[in-house]
Design a protein around this motif. Structure first.
Motif, PDB file in Angstrom:
ATOM      1  N   THR A   1       0.817  -1.223   0.000  1.00  0.00           N
ATOM      2  CA  THR A   1       0.000   0.000   0.000  1.00  0.00           C
ATOM      3  C   THR A   1       0.846   1.266   0.000  1.00  0.00           C
ATOM      4  O   THR A   1       0.330   2.347  -0.310  1.00  0.00           O
ATOM      5  N   ARG A   2       2.138   1.143   0.342  1.00  0.00           N
ATOM      6  CA  ARG A   2       3.013   2.320   0.361  1.00  0.00           C
ATOM      7  C   ARG A   2       3.900   2.422  -0.885  1.00  0.00           C
ATOM      8  O   ARG A   2       4.705   3.349  -0.999  1.00  0.00           O
ATOM      9  N   LEU A   3       3.767   1.488  -1.812  1.00  0.00           N
ATOM     10  CA  LEU A   3       4.590   1.503  -3.018  1.00  0.00           C
ATOM     11  C   LEU A   3       4.152   2.612  -3.973  1.00  0.00           C
ATOM     12  O   LEU A   3       2.959   2.920  -4.059  1.00  0.00           O
ATOM     13  N   PRO A   4       5.091   3.200  -4.710  1.00  0.00           N
ATOM     14  CA  PRO A   4       4.702   4.265  -5.640  1.00  0.00           C
ATOM     15  C   PRO A   4       3.750   3.788  -6.735  1.00  0.00           C
ATOM     16  O   PRO A   4       2.892   4.549  -7.195  1.00  0.00           O
TER      17      PRO A   4
ATOM     18  N   ALA B   1       8.190  -2.749  -9.149  1.00  0.00           N
ATOM     19  CA  ALA B   1       9.604  -2.925  -9.467  1.00  0.00           C
ATOM     20  C   ALA B   1      10.395  -3.523  -8.321  1.00  0.00           C
ATOM     21  O   ALA B   1      11.388  -4.230  -8.534  1.00  0.00           O
ATOM     22  N   ALA B   2       9.980  -3.273  -7.078  1.00  0.00           N
ATOM     23  CA  ALA B   2      10.714  -3.776  -5.917  1.00  0.00           C
ATOM     24  C   ALA B   2      10.420  -5.248  -5.619  1.00  0.00           C
ATOM     25  O   ALA B   2      11.099  -5.859  -4.786  1.00  0.00           O
ATOM     26  N   GLY B   3       9.413  -5.816  -6.260  1.00  0.00           N
ATOM     27  CA  GLY B   3       9.096  -7.232  -6.065  1.00  0.00           C
ATOM     28  C   GLY B   3       8.308  -7.553  -4.811  1.00  0.00           C
ATOM     29  O   GLY B   3       8.209  -8.719  -4.415  1.00  0.00           O
ATOM     30  N   VAL B   4       7.699  -6.534  -4.195  1.00  0.00           N
ATOM     31  CA  VAL B   4       6.937  -6.782  -2.959  1.00  0.00           C
ATOM     32  C   VAL B   4       5.674  -7.575  -3.265  1.00  0.00           C
ATOM     33  O   VAL B   4       5.311  -8.502  -2.531  1.00  0.00           O
ATOM     34  N   THR B   5       4.987  -7.233  -4.360  1.00  0.00           N
ATOM     35  CA  THR B   5       3.775  -7.979  -4.715  1.00  0.00           C
ATOM     36  C   THR B   5       4.113  -9.420  -5.074  1.00  0.00           C
ATOM     37  O   THR B   5       3.348 -10.341  -4.762  1.00  0.00           O
ATOM     38  N   ALA B   6       5.254  -9.633  -5.712  1.00  0.00           N
ATOM     39  CA  ALA B   6       5.689 -11.001  -6.007  1.00  0.00           C
ATOM     40  C   ALA B   6       5.890 -11.790  -4.718  1.00  0.00           C
ATOM     41  O   ALA B   6       5.474 -12.953  -4.610  1.00  0.00           O
ATOM     42  N   ALA B   7       6.529 -11.161  -3.716  1.00  0.00           N
ATOM     43  CA  ALA B   7       6.734 -11.836  -2.429  1.00  0.00           C
ATOM     44  C   ALA B   7       5.400 -12.125  -1.752  1.00  0.00           C
ATOM     45  O   ALA B   7       5.205 -13.187  -1.137  1.00  0.00           O
TER      46      ALA B   7
ATOM     47  N   TYR C   1       1.443   1.497  -6.440  1.00  0.00           N
ATOM     48  CA  TYR C   1       0.141   1.032  -5.934  1.00  0.00           C
ATOM     49  C   TYR C   1      -0.701   2.240  -5.533  1.00  0.00           C
ATOM     50  O   TYR C   1      -0.651   2.732  -4.414  1.00  0.00           O
ATOM     51  N   TYR C   2      -1.504   2.696  -6.473  1.00  0.00           N
ATOM     52  CA  TYR C   2      -2.308   3.905  -6.286  1.00  0.00           C
ATOM     53  C   TYR C   2      -3.567   3.718  -5.429  1.00  0.00           C
ATOM     54  O   TYR C   2      -4.061   4.702  -4.857  1.00  0.00           O
ATOM     55  N   PRO C   3      -4.209   2.498  -5.337  1.00  0.00           N
ATOM     56  CA  PRO C   3      -5.532   2.436  -4.712  1.00  0.00           C
ATOM     57  C   PRO C   3      -5.585   2.971  -3.288  1.00  0.00           C
ATOM     58  O   PRO C   3      -6.508   3.722  -2.939  1.00  0.00           O
ATOM     59  N   THR C   4      -4.626   2.603  -2.443  1.00  0.00           N
ATOM     60  CA  THR C   4      -4.722   2.993  -1.038  1.00  0.00           C
ATOM     61  C   THR C   4      -4.601   4.500  -0.872  1.00  0.00           C
ATOM     62  O   THR C   4      -5.416   5.129  -0.186  1.00  0.00           O
TER      63      THR C   4
END
Length: 317
Positions: A49-52, A207-213, A54-57
């Motif tokens: 939710t804090r990723l650049p 790009a940071a792979g957080v959603t993949a994790a 990820y706009y929804p939050t």
């Protein structure tokens, strides 16, 4: 406010195993997204939710902050808020701060730790407000007693979680919420709106792979809780926009032949085969109103952000 029966460890494991066996036995293979949210999954989603990308939050939060007074006028005073799938206290705190004399707060969250933490944080921010965290599955509200209270209830279902359900399932869930909340209820529903494919795909493949994790953590959880034996290196995260169905799909794609076992059932994966782990349907404002109507609600008001990326809809039973 009555507390529903929490998901005990044995029951949670049994339901998790049953859902995975059913989903991995299907063609194509798929699993319910609610099982993303163990403690690590909840933590990773907080990072998402804090990723650049990820706009929804941030879009929904800014919208909620801007229209809070309008929501309060439309909702009226003395509402008891019931939040489904809270995750954190941030959005609930914005809503409660805007409302006129909120009468109570209940969060229903499948992760017991998240339910306790959210309720505790709301209680800290709003001393004296009756607050309760319920460890339960909001997709099975018929199995839970209604959170009885002397005042009418305002359901709160933010985050566009409704998009994780196929439209017929979403309509059924909204109908169950209407029944659960009772006579005179209202529901504030967050819905992600249709936009360009590049923006949507980036939001679910950062790009940071957080959603993949986050996606792969489903297999980590299955290994830990069910002894499934997934080879984590044999799967890769994939997100793609399905324009025909108006949804982003998340998959775990097998990179090589591999297998796993759950409760004695063996599952084999061919290279390129996927597990469909989540759908995130995107709606138009007209689609939101139609979905609400199928769930037995009427749309009282609908607000969007300046870009028209996200909507908050106030529904009346």
């Amino acid at each position: 406010m009555n507390k529903s029966v929490p998901l005990g460890a044995d029951l949670s494991r049994a339901l998790f195993a049953a859902d995975l066996v059913e989903g991995l036995s299907a063609a194509p293979k798929a699993t319910p997204p609610k099982w993303f949210y163990d403690a690590e999954g909840s933590r990773l989603f907080g990072e998402i939710t804090r990723l650049p990308e990820y706009y929804p939050t941030r879009t929904e939060t800014a919208l909620l902050r801007r229209i809070g007074p309008e929501i309060a006028r439309a909702v009226g005073p003395d509402r008891s808020v019931v939040e489904f799938g809270s995750g954190s206290a941030d959005k609930a705190a914005l809503l409660l701060a805007a409302l006129n004399r909120p009468a109570g707060y209940v969060c229903v969250e499948i992760d017991p730790g998240a339910a306790r933490a959210t309720a505790a944080e709301v209680a800290r921010r709003f001393p004296g407000l009756p607050t309760r965290g319920v460890a339960g599955d909001f997709t099975n509200l018929k199995a839970q007693p209604a959170a009885a209270h002397a005042t009418h209830r305002l359901g709160f279902f933010p985050g566009s979680t409704i998009g994780n359900f196929d439209p017929p399932e979403a309509a059924t869930l909204l109908s169950d919420m209407r029944e659960h909340l009772g006579r005179g209820a209202q529901l504030l529903l967050g819905v992600d709106l249709v936009k360009d494919a590049a923006t949507l795909e980036a939001a679910y493949d950062d790009a940071a792979g957080v959603t993949a994790a986050f996606n792969l953590n489903l297999l980590v959880r299955a290994n830990r809780e069910l002894g499934a034996g997934f080879d984590l290196d044999a799967f890769a995260h994939e997100a793609r926009w399905n324009a025909e169905a108006s949804r982003i799909e998340m998959h775990l794609r097998a990179l090589q032949p591999t297998s796993a076992t759950i409760d004695g059932e063996s599952f084999r994966f061919a290279p390129g085969e996927t597990i469909h782990t989540e759908s995130s349907y995107k709606y138009t404002p007209e689609g939101v109103a139609a979905l609400a109507e199928r769930g037995g609600w009427r749309t009282k008001q609908l607000w969007t952000d300046p870009k028209g990326w996200f909507a908050l809809a106030l529904l009346g039973a």
